[in-house]
Design a protein around this motif. Structure first.
Motif, PDB file in Angstrom:
ATOM      1  N   TYR A 159     -16.268  18.230  94.328  1.00 31.41           N
ATOM      2  CA  TYR A 159     -15.094  18.743  93.618  1.00 31.41           C
ATOM      3  C   TYR A 159     -15.404  18.841  92.122  1.00 31.41           C
ATOM      4  O   TYR A 159     -15.897  17.881  91.515  1.00 31.41           O
ATOM      5  N   HIS A 160     -15.114  20.003  91.540  1.00 30.36           N
ATOM      6  CA  HIS A 160     -15.398  20.224  90.124  1.00 30.36           C
ATOM      7  C   HIS A 160     -14.181  20.850  89.444  1.00 30.36           C
ATOM      8  O   HIS A 160     -13.391  21.557  90.080  1.00 30.36           O
ATOM      9  N   GLU A 161     -14.048  20.623  88.145  1.00 30.99           N
ATOM     10  CA  GLU A 161     -12.986  21.220  87.351  1.00 30.99           C
ATOM     11  C   GLU A 161     -13.554  22.306  86.451  1.00 30.99           C
ATOM     12  O   GLU A 161     -14.494  22.051  85.685  1.00 30.99           O
ATOM     13  N   GLU A 162     -13.037  23.509  86.566  1.00 29.27           N
ATOM     14  CA  GLU A 162     -13.249  24.623  85.639  1.00 29.27           C
ATOM     15  C   GLU A 162     -14.618  25.309  85.686  1.00 29.27           C
ATOM     16  O   GLU A 162     -14.766  26.405  85.188  1.00 29.27           O
ATOM     17  N   ASP A 163     -15.622  24.699  86.262  1.00 25.60           N
ATOM     18  CA  ASP A 163     -16.912  25.374  86.409  1.00 25.60           C
ATOM     19  C   ASP A 163     -17.773  24.635  87.427  1.00 25.60           C
ATOM     20  O   ASP A 163     -17.540  23.456  87.735  1.00 25.60           O
ATOM     21  N   LEU A 164     -18.768  25.332  87.907  1.00 28.74           N
ATOM     22  CA  LEU A 164     -19.772  24.769  88.809  1.00 28.74           C
ATOM     23  C   LEU A 164     -20.875  24.138  87.962  1.00 28.74           C
ATOM     24  O   LEU A 164     -21.378  24.793  87.043  1.00 28.74           O
ATOM     25  N   PRO A 165     -21.272  22.909  88.226  1.00 27.77           N
ATOM     26  CA  PRO A 165     -22.393  22.348  87.466  1.00 27.77           C
ATOM     27  C   PRO A 165     -23.667  23.170  87.674  1.00 27.77           C
ATOM     28  O   PRO A 165     -23.872  23.760  88.737  1.00 27.77           O
ATOM     29  N   ALA A 166     -24.499  23.209  86.674  1.00 29.60           N
ATOM     30  CA  ALA A 166     -25.747  23.970  86.767  1.00 29.60           C
ATOM     31  C   ALA A 166     -26.686  23.331  87.785  1.00 29.60           C
ATOM     32  O   ALA A 166     -26.778  22.103  87.887  1.00 29.60           O
ATOM     33  N   LYS A 192      -3.641  25.419  85.696  1.00 28.86           N
ATOM     34  CA  LYS A 192      -2.675  26.337  85.109  1.00 28.86           C
ATOM     35  C   LYS A 192      -3.035  26.558  83.636  1.00 28.86           C
ATOM     36  O   LYS A 192      -3.279  25.617  82.897  1.00 28.86           O
ATOM     37  N   GLY A 193      -3.090  27.821  83.205  1.00 24.98           N
ATOM     38  CA  GLY A 193      -3.454  28.132  81.834  1.00 24.98           C
ATOM     39  C   GLY A 193      -4.945  28.184  81.584  1.00 24.98           C
ATOM     40  O   GLY A 193      -5.380  28.310  80.431  1.00 24.98           O
ATOM     41  N   SER A 194      -5.754  28.100  82.633  1.00 21.44           N
ATOM     42  CA  SER A 194      -7.209  28.145  82.475  1.00 21.44           C
ATOM     43  C   SER A 194      -7.656  29.433  81.796  1.00 21.44           C
ATOM     44  O   SER A 194      -7.082  30.498  82.012  1.00 21.44           O
ATOM     45  N   SER A 195      -8.710  29.317  81.007  1.00 23.30           N
ATOM     46  CA  SER A 195      -9.328  30.502  80.413  1.00 23.30           C
ATOM     47  C   SER A 195     -10.335  31.145  81.366  1.00 23.30           C
ATOM     48  O   SER A 195     -10.864  32.220  81.078  1.00 23.30           O
ATOM     49  N   TYR A 196     -10.601  30.469  82.482  1.00 22.82           N
ATOM     50  CA  TYR A 196     -11.581  30.939  83.473  1.00 22.82           C
ATOM     51  C   TYR A 196     -12.942  31.182  82.825  1.00 22.82           C
ATOM     52  O   TYR A 196     -13.668  32.096  83.198  1.00 22.82           O
ATOM     53  N   ASP A 197     -13.281  30.351  81.877  1.00 23.22           N
ATOM     54  CA  ASP A 197     -14.591  30.420  81.240  1.00 23.22           C
ATOM     55  C   ASP A 197     -15.526  29.511  82.024  1.00 23.22           C
ATOM     56  O   ASP A 197     -15.642  28.329  81.732  1.00 23.22           O
ATOM     57  N   ALA A 198     -16.158  30.075  83.033  1.00 22.34           N
ATOM     58  CA  ALA A 198     -16.981  29.296  83.968  1.00 22.34           C
ATOM     59  C   ALA A 198     -18.365  29.939  84.054  1.00 22.34           C
ATOM     60  O   ALA A 198     -18.688  30.606  85.047  1.00 22.34           O
ATOM     61  N   PRO A 199     -19.195  29.767  83.033  1.00 18.33           N
ATOM     62  CA  PRO A 199     -20.449  30.519  82.983  1.00 18.33           C
ATOM     63  C   PRO A 199     -21.399  30.265  84.138  1.00 18.33           C
ATOM     64  O   PRO A 199     -22.079  31.187  84.601  1.00 18.33           O
ATOM     65  N   ASN A 200     -21.464  29.034  84.625  1.00 19.94           N
ATOM     66  CA  ASN A 200     -22.381  28.746  85.731  1.00 19.94           C
ATOM     67  C   ASN A 200     -21.925  29.419  87.019  1.00 19.94           C
ATOM     68  O   ASN A 200     -22.728  30.027  87.739  1.00 19.94           O
ATOM     69  N   LEU A 226     -22.043  34.134  91.003  1.00 18.73           N
ATOM     70  CA  LEU A 226     -21.261  35.188  91.659  1.00 18.73           C
ATOM     71  C   LEU A 226     -21.756  36.582  91.289  1.00 18.73           C
ATOM     72  O   LEU A 226     -21.714  37.503  92.119  1.00 18.73           O
ATOM     73  N   ALA A 227     -22.212  36.756  90.068  1.00 21.47           N
ATOM     74  CA  ALA A 227     -22.650  38.072  89.611  1.00 21.47           C
ATOM     75  C   ALA A 227     -24.128  38.346  89.872  1.00 21.47           C
ATOM     76  O   ALA A 227     -24.600  39.457  89.611  1.00 21.47           O
ATOM     77  N   ASP A 228     -24.849  37.369  90.400  1.00 24.31           N
ATOM     78  CA  ASP A 228     -26.292  37.509  90.617  1.00 24.31           C
ATOM     79  C   ASP A 228     -26.564  38.589  91.669  1.00 24.31           C
ATOM     80  O   ASP A 228     -26.205  38.429  92.840  1.00 24.31           O
ATOM     81  N   PRO A 229     -27.229  39.686  91.293  1.00 29.81           N
ATOM     82  CA  PRO A 229     -27.469  40.764  92.257  1.00 29.81           C
ATOM     83  C   PRO A 229     -28.488  40.404  93.326  1.00 29.81           C
ATOM     84  O   PRO A 229     -28.628  41.133  94.311  1.00 29.81           O
TER      85      PRO A 229
END
Length: 206
Positions: free
Chosen positions: A5-12, A55-63, A68-71
């Protein structure tokens, strides 16, 4: 088998290389209205990762966004159309390339109209999952253990289902057609968000 379980992003670095199973939990079925609460992801090696957005997250989840965007990673979904829309609207990335087990089921299991994830897991894997938490409140400050297990189970079996559905698509001569459907899904999701969710734009009817 562990649910992380993680909050706001996936650990690298927590996922192995290769394809990943992905699912989402939202406040409802209207993408613009019902915020993204959880993204579930698994590399198919036995663990599942849940990323909760408050609630109110900026969805700034770079990892998470990078995965998800990896082609070079296929994202395996069940009903990708909905998840792709939620991910693009809230996280701002196109989570492709895609394999959708629901579409693959509809193109191979033509002997039934039961294409829910629970149905596939029961028939193809001989296992049972509970869908009791499907309509629960995903927007709270904490996820219950039942919610966590439900969310994890939605990605736990997708690699195995994909591996069984591909030979069926090949056997029926429908793999190329299925792939074309998968490739179109990000556009289908954008059409949904743009107002054509209930319209067949390919139909002759107005």
């Amino acid at each position: 088998m562990t649910v992380h379980y993680h909050e706001e992003d996936l650990p690298a670095g927590v996922l192995a290389d290769g394809d990943v199973a992905v699912d989402t939990e939202t406040m409802g079925l209207v993408t613009h209205r019902d915020r993204l609460c959880v993204v579930q992801i698994s590399d198919g090696n036995g663990d599942e990762h849940l990323v909760r957005f408050a609630k109110g997250s900026s969805y700034d989840a770079p990892n998470l966004k990078a995965v998800l965007a990896d082609p070079n990673r296929v994202k395996i979904y069940h009903f990708a159309r909905f998840d792709l829309a939620a991910i693009e609207y809230y996280l701002g990335v196109t989570a492709a390339p895609v394999f959708c087990t629901k579409i693959a089921s509809k193109m191979t299991r033509t002997y039934t109209d039961r294409h829910g994830l629970k149905n596939l897991i029961d028939e193809m894997l001989g296992e049972t999952i509970s869908k009791q938490q499907q309509s629960s409140d995903w927007g709270g400050d904490e996820l219950s253990e039942a919610q966590r297990e439900y969310a994890a189970s939605d990605v736990r079996y997708l690699h195995r289902l994909r591996d069984l559905l591909i030979p069926r698509l090949e056997r029926e001569g429908r793999l190329d057609m299925a792939q074309a459907c998968f490739d179109f899904l990000p556009t289908r999701a954008r059409l949904d968000m743009a107002g054509w969710a209930d319209k067949d734009i390919f139909s002759h009817e107005s």
